[in-house]
Design a protein around this motif. Structure first.
Motif, PDB file in Angstrom:
ATOM      1  N   LEU A  64      -1.780  21.952  51.618  1.00 30.83           N
ATOM      2  CA  LEU A  64      -0.997  23.075  52.146  1.00 30.83           C
ATOM      3  C   LEU A  64       0.451  22.650  52.372  1.00 30.83           C
ATOM      4  N   LEU A  65       0.595  21.448  52.898  1.00 30.76           N
ATOM      5  CA  LEU A  65       1.942  20.945  53.186  1.00 30.76           C
ATOM      6  C   LEU A  65       2.722  20.758  51.888  1.00 30.76           C
ATOM      7  N   ASP A  66       2.062  20.190  50.858  1.00 28.33           N
ATOM      8  CA  ASP A  66       2.711  19.991  49.563  1.00 28.33           C
ATOM      9  C   ASP A  66       3.130  21.326  48.973  1.00 28.33           C
ATOM     10  N   PHE A  67       2.290  22.331  49.222  1.00 25.94           N
ATOM     11  CA  PHE A  67       2.608  23.646  48.682  1.00 25.94           C
ATOM     12  C   PHE A  67       3.839  24.208  49.384  1.00 25.94           C
ATOM     13  N   GLY A  68       3.877  23.975  50.697  1.00 29.78           N
ATOM     14  CA  GLY A  68       4.999  24.480  51.480  1.00 29.78           C
ATOM     15  C   GLY A  68       6.300  23.771  51.160  1.00 29.78           C
ATOM     16  N   LYS A  69       6.192  22.460  50.975  1.00 33.86           N
ATOM     17  CA  LYS A  69       7.419  21.701  50.726  1.00 33.86           C
ATOM     18  C   LYS A  69       7.228  20.808  49.521  1.00 33.86           C
ATOM     19  N   PRO A  70       7.251  21.384  48.301  1.00 34.40           N
ATOM     20  CA  PRO A  70       7.027  20.523  47.151  1.00 34.40           C
ATOM     21  C   PRO A  70       8.046  19.395  47.164  1.00 34.40           C
ATOM     22  N   GLU A  71       7.561  18.211  46.889  1.00 36.09           N
ATOM     23  CA  GLU A  71       8.425  17.028  46.988  1.00 36.09           C
ATOM     24  C   GLU A  71       9.655  17.169  46.092  1.00 36.09           C
ATOM     25  N   ARG A  72      10.801  16.958  46.658  1.00 43.80           N
ATOM     26  CA  ARG A  72      12.013  17.120  45.866  1.00 43.80           C
ATOM     27  C   ARG A  72      12.515  15.766  45.410  1.00 43.80           C
ATOM     28  N   GLY A  73      11.618  15.003  44.823  1.00 40.21           N
ATOM     29  CA  GLY A  73      12.005  13.646  44.446  1.00 40.21           C
ATOM     30  C   GLY A  73      12.944  13.637  43.259  1.00 40.21           C
ATOM     31  N   LYS A  74      13.426  12.445  42.987  1.00 45.60           N
ATOM     32  CA  LYS A  74      14.379  12.292  41.890  1.00 45.60           C
ATOM     33  C   LYS A  74      13.665  12.264  40.554  1.00 45.60           C
ATOM     34  N   LYS A  75      14.399  12.648  39.537  1.00 46.22           N
ATOM     35  CA  LYS A  75      13.840  12.556  38.192  1.00 46.22           C
ATOM     36  C   LYS A  75      14.284  11.249  37.547  1.00 46.22           C
ATOM     37  N   GLU A  76      13.466  10.775  36.646  1.00 47.08           N
ATOM     38  CA  GLU A  76      13.857   9.606  35.861  1.00 47.08           C
ATOM     39  C   GLU A  76      13.195   9.728  34.489  1.00 47.08           C
ATOM     40  N   TRP A  77      13.576   8.866  33.563  1.00 51.52           N
ATOM     41  CA  TRP A  77      12.935   8.918  32.241  1.00 51.52           C
ATOM     42  C   TRP A  77      11.552   8.296  32.349  1.00 51.52           C
ATOM     43  N   VAL A  78      10.529   9.076  32.040  1.00 46.90           N
ATOM     44  CA  VAL A  78       9.170   8.530  32.191  1.00 46.90           C
ATOM     45  C   VAL A  78       8.395   8.660  30.887  1.00 46.90           C
ATOM     46  N   ASN A  79       7.478   7.705  30.730  1.00 50.85           N
ATOM     47  CA  ASN A  79       6.559   7.787  29.606  1.00 50.85           C
ATOM     48  C   ASN A  79       5.300   8.483  30.125  1.00 50.85           C
ATOM     49  N   LEU A  80       5.050   9.683  29.625  1.00 52.24           N
ATOM     50  CA  LEU A  80       3.929  10.457  30.175  1.00 52.24           C
ATOM     51  C   LEU A  80       2.577   9.821  29.862  1.00 52.24           C
ATOM     52  N   ASN A  81       2.519   9.025  28.777  1.00 55.61           N
ATOM     53  CA  ASN A  81       1.268   8.298  28.494  1.00 55.61           C
ATOM     54  C   ASN A  81       0.964   7.327  29.642  1.00 55.61           C
ATOM     55  N   ASP A  82       2.015   6.695  30.179  1.00 57.96           N
ATOM     56  CA  ASP A  82       1.815   5.757  31.291  1.00 57.96           C
ATOM     57  C   ASP A  82       1.320   6.488  32.533  1.00 57.96           C
ATOM     58  N   ILE A  83       1.870   7.691  32.741  1.00 59.47           N
ATOM     59  CA  ILE A  83       1.455   8.486  33.909  1.00 59.47           C
ATOM     60  C   ILE A  83      -0.040   8.793  33.789  1.00 59.47           C
ATOM     61  N   ILE A  84      -0.449   9.150  32.571  1.00 57.69           N
ATOM     62  CA  ILE A  84      -1.862   9.478  32.343  1.00 57.69           C
ATOM     63  C   ILE A  84      -2.732   8.241  32.615  1.00 57.69           C
ATOM     64  N   SER A  85      -2.290   7.073  32.097  1.00 57.11           N
ATOM     65  CA  SER A  85      -3.079   5.843  32.322  1.00 57.11           C
ATOM     66  C   SER A  85      -3.150   5.506  33.804  1.00 57.11           C
ATOM     67  N   THR A  86      -2.035   5.675  34.513  1.00 55.67           N
ATOM     68  CA  THR A  86      -2.038   5.364  35.952  1.00 55.67           C
ATOM     69  C   THR A  86      -3.093   6.206  36.659  1.00 55.67           C
ATOM     70  N   ILE A  87      -3.112   7.478  36.351  1.00 51.05           N
ATOM     71  CA  ILE A  87      -4.056   8.361  37.046  1.00 51.05           C
ATOM     72  C   ILE A  87      -5.488   8.034  36.631  1.00 51.05           C
ATOM     73  N   TYR A  88      -5.678   7.726  35.342  1.00 52.82           N
ATOM     74  CA  TYR A  88      -7.026   7.352  34.905  1.00 52.82           C
ATOM     75  C   TYR A  88      -7.515   6.122  35.681  1.00 52.82           C
ATOM     76  N   ASN A  89      -6.648   5.103  35.780  1.00 57.50           N
ATOM     77  CA  ASN A  89      -7.043   3.883  36.506  1.00 57.50           C
ATOM     78  C   ASN A  89      -7.329   4.164  37.973  1.00 57.50           C
ATOM     79  N   LEU A  90      -6.604   5.145  38.509  1.00 58.00           N
ATOM     80  CA  LEU A  90      -6.801   5.484  39.915  1.00 58.00           C
ATOM     81  C   LEU A  90      -8.161   6.156  40.141  1.00 58.00           C
ATOM     82  N   VAL A  91      -8.525   7.060  39.219  1.00 54.34           N
ATOM     83  CA  VAL A  91      -9.722   7.869  39.508  1.00 54.34           C
ATOM     84  C   VAL A  91     -11.017   7.298  38.921  1.00 54.34           C
TER      85      VAL A  91
END
Ligand code: ADP
Length: 336
Positions: free
Chosen positions: A168-195
């Protein structure tokens, strides 16, 4: 409330007034404007014989803003009371809506978000207290097996409440973090390793078909992780922990495509138009917040992209994320 015939007819979007028949559970068309006739390419005389449900499906009961799918196009539908018994429905094509000043949409999300944030804030401390005292009690209890089990349940359920409250809190205040150049394949692997080790994912086979030449994307990594995590969690829950999740990425012309498909039951047609709505959930009370996909949708939109969902011919749901490679957003890092 009244409208002159002229302004009624000149209003640029389809308008229709309906009267609800509790017996038929349908809304009979009582009045309409020219845009509505044009949308359906039928004359006013013909249309007055129809019920809205026969044309568009069941979207007219609740007041407020809804999504509507008609002949493959998405529309925004606004239902408001009109006198004591009637309702006024305004239908606006999504592509038009998206061109409306941003405030119209963000205003609505902002007020919903504010409420969500306040509720979450009010819940945070009492929930933290319950967890703290339960854990203290657990230590004091020693070896009483039955009471230990009961306390474990209290702790698990309270933790669940904290997760909902955080969503609910995330919905109310979506994180306004900074953007950077990311490799989306790495993001997918990170989440896979996490779950991968979580109980619900233990009997799920993950299949990856990731484009090794995927261009970098200018994004907020945490938000992108949140999107993938939500899609994986939904897929695992839909499959009740057993099945396959296939993730594909592809760099295509000027965009990146991410597809997450599962081998679950898919999404029933009648709820497809609603699944991105805030608070829409089919999960049992206490299991779902209905905010996951709505948050994903707004994250992807904030990155200039779009999110689509389809059911696979073989069963299972397939979520597709399209991200534009070159957006003006990329140059506006701090406004994000
Ligand atoms: P929640 O998960 O809290 O219910 P979401 O916004 O993430 O909220 O999802 C909304 C609804 O969309 C779910 O309750 C479910 O009915 C449906 N849904 C989402 N993902 C899937 C999926 N992979 N397969 C089947 N149904 C899904």
């Amino acid at each position: 409330m009244s409208l002159s015939q002229k302004s009624w007819d000149e209003f640029p979007y389809p308008l229709v007034i309906s009267l609800y028949s509790p017996k038929l559970r349908k809304h009979k068309i009582k009045a309409l404007n020219q845009s509505f006739c044009q949308l359906l390419k039928l004359s006013e005389k013909d249309l007055l014989k129809y019920h809205l449900e026969d044309i568009f499906g069941n979207h007219f009961n609740n007041f407020g803003l809804h999504y509507l799918n008609h002949l493959g196009n998405t529309y925004y539908l606004i239902n408001v009371p009109w006198g004591e018994k009637r309702k006024l429905h305004i239908i606006i094509a999504e592509r038009v809506w998206l061109r409306f000043p941003q405030w119209f949409h963000t205003e609505r999300l902002a007020s919903l978000g504010k409420l969500a944030g306040e509720i979450s804030h009010e819940l945070k401390n009492p929930l933290g207290g319950i967890l703290l005292y339960s854990n203290m009690l657990k230590e004091e209890l020693g070896s009483n097996q039955r009471l230990q089990e009961i306390l474990d349940k209290i702790i698990a359920l309270t933790t669940r409440c904290k997760i909902i409250s955080k969503a609910l809190l995330d919905f109310g205040k979506p994180e306004r973090g900074k953007k950077e150049w990311v490799n989306l394949n790495d993001i997918i692997s990170t989440i896979y390793n996490l779950v991968a080790d979580y109980q619900i994912f233990k009997n799920i086979k993950f299949i990856f078909n990731l484009d090794d030449k995927l261009p970098l994307f200018y994004a907020n990594p945490t938000q992108m992780e949140q999107v993938i995590l939500n899609l994986y969690t939904n897929a695992a829950e839909a499959m009740k922990g057993v099945g396959e999740i296939k993730t594909e990425t592809k760099g295509k012309d000027d965009r990146i495509v991410i597809r997450v498909a599962d081998s679950g039951p898919g999404i029933p047609d009648e709820i497809l138009p609603y699944i991105f709505d805030p608070f829409f959930t089919t999960k049992k009370t206490g299991k779902g917040t209905g905010l996951g996909l709505s948050i994903c949708h707004s994250i992807i939109k904030r990155h200039g992209g779009m999110m689509k969902v389809d059911n696979l011919p073989t069963g299972g749901a397939s979520f597709e994320i399209l991200l534009p490679l070159a957006t003006r957003e990329a140059l506006r890092e701090d406004e994000f």
